[in-house]
Design an enzyme around this catalytic site. Structure first.
Site, PDB file in Angstrom:
ATOM      1  N   LYS A 159      10.580   8.065  -2.959  1.00  0.00           N
ATOM      2  CA  LYS A 159      10.905   6.836  -2.228  1.00  0.00           C
ATOM      3  C   LYS A 159      10.020   5.672  -2.684  1.00  0.00           C
ATOM      4  O   LYS A 159      10.496   4.528  -2.810  1.00  0.00           O
ATOM      5  CB  LYS A 159      10.739   7.062  -0.722  1.00  0.00           C
ATOM      6  CG  LYS A 159      10.965   5.814   0.144  1.00  0.00           C
ATOM      7  CD  LYS A 159      12.381   5.277   0.027  1.00  0.00           C
ATOM      8  CE  LYS A 159      12.562   3.987   0.827  1.00  0.00           C
ATOM      9  NZ  LYS A 159      12.342   4.134   2.278  1.00  0.00           N
ATOM     10  N   LEU A 160       8.744   5.938  -2.943  1.00  0.00           N
ATOM     11  CA  LEU A 160       7.849   4.877  -3.386  1.00  0.00           C
ATOM     12  C   LEU A 160       8.260   4.345  -4.759  1.00  0.00           C
ATOM     13  O   LEU A 160       8.230   3.138  -4.999  1.00  0.00           O
ATOM     14  CB  LEU A 160       6.409   5.381  -3.406  1.00  0.00           C
ATOM     15  CG  LEU A 160       5.794   5.677  -2.035  1.00  0.00           C
ATOM     16  CD1 LEU A 160       4.392   6.251  -2.191  1.00  0.00           C
ATOM     17  CD2 LEU A 160       5.762   4.447  -1.148  1.00  0.00           C
TER      18      LEU A 160
END
Length: 253
Positions: A159-160
């Site tokens: 996600k990052l």
């Protein structure tokens, strides 16, 4: 994000208990067909799965550790963290959960309330195979695809990377809009045309719907700024930076 999740879970036949701190939230939870709970520490009592969908890293730690949710979950249950947080926080939660016989699964989300309502929220899931297998049928109430990307913390790492790239793409679109202005093009007209061409991407389509880069940035800025700060801090701990992504992220801000 939380309320449409509750609605999808209820519609799939799950017995759902949701935290409701005030009368408005209590009414909304009841209208969705779930059971409102006023005591946060008691939210996990008797639960097979506890899903946390708050905003910040600090809030996840407060809910799970300081407010006692984790300590009162039953042995064999699973804590699912939807909030985008540092992978180190997932490691901390996992270490705290282990003595209680509780598994931790990070299930970072990509999408919005409309995706949840359609059962089409993208979930990047990290955690042990058995725990992920146990929660996947429940997550599929609102998630499709549900992608197991590796061990605990891997969902957050994916996600990052996603949100760093997402922010960088917005910066590139800002530079493209500036180039269009120099060429005498109207920004709205430019982004109505480009999604049909070879340069198209999802960010561009979202900008086209909003009409300008500035309008889209305004809509996503709060959560995206938070997530970019998390990825920058995470990479800094490794003695590195985001490289060219950082340059694009800050373009035309």
């Amino acid at each position: 994000m939380g309320l449409p999740m509750v609605g999808r879970l209820v519609s799939d036949g799950h017995d759902v208990h949701a935290l409701a701190r005030n009368d408005e939230t209590r009414s909304a939870v009841e209208s969705a067909g779930a059971h409102p709970v006023s005591d946060i520490a008691g939210i996990g009592e008797g639960a097979d799965i506890v899903a946390v969908c708050v905003f910040t890293d600090a809030q996840v730690r407060q809910v799970c550790l300081e407010d006692g949710v984790l300590a009162r979950m039953p042995r064999g249950s699973v804590l699912v963290v939807h909030t985008t947080i540092s992978p180190r926080s997932i490691e901390t939660l996992t270490a705290e959960a282990e003595p209680f016989g509780i598994s931790v699964v990070d299930a970072a989300v990509s999408g919005g309330p409309h995706d949840i309502a359609a059962g089409a929220l993208t979930l990047f899931v990290g955690g042990p195979d058995d725990a992920v297998a146990a929660v996947t049928p429940v997550l599929k109430s609102y998630g499709d695809p549900v992608i197991h990307v590796g061990e605990s913390g891997s969902g957050q790492r994916v996600k990052l990377v996603n949100n760093a790239l997402f922010a960088a793409e917005i910066g590139l679109m800002a530079e493209a809009a500036e180039l269009g202005r120099r060429l005498g093009l109207d920004e709205k007209a430019l982004f109505e045309a480009l999604p049909h061409a070879s340069s198209s991407c999802k960010v561009m389509g979202n900008i086209a719907m909003r009409g300008s880069v500035a309008e889209f940035r305004s809509a996503v800025g709060e959560f995206l700024s938070k997530d970019v700060a998390v990825v920058r801090a995470t990479v800094a701990e490794l003695g590195a930076d985001l490289g060219v992504l950082d340059i694009a992220i800050d373009a035309r801000r």
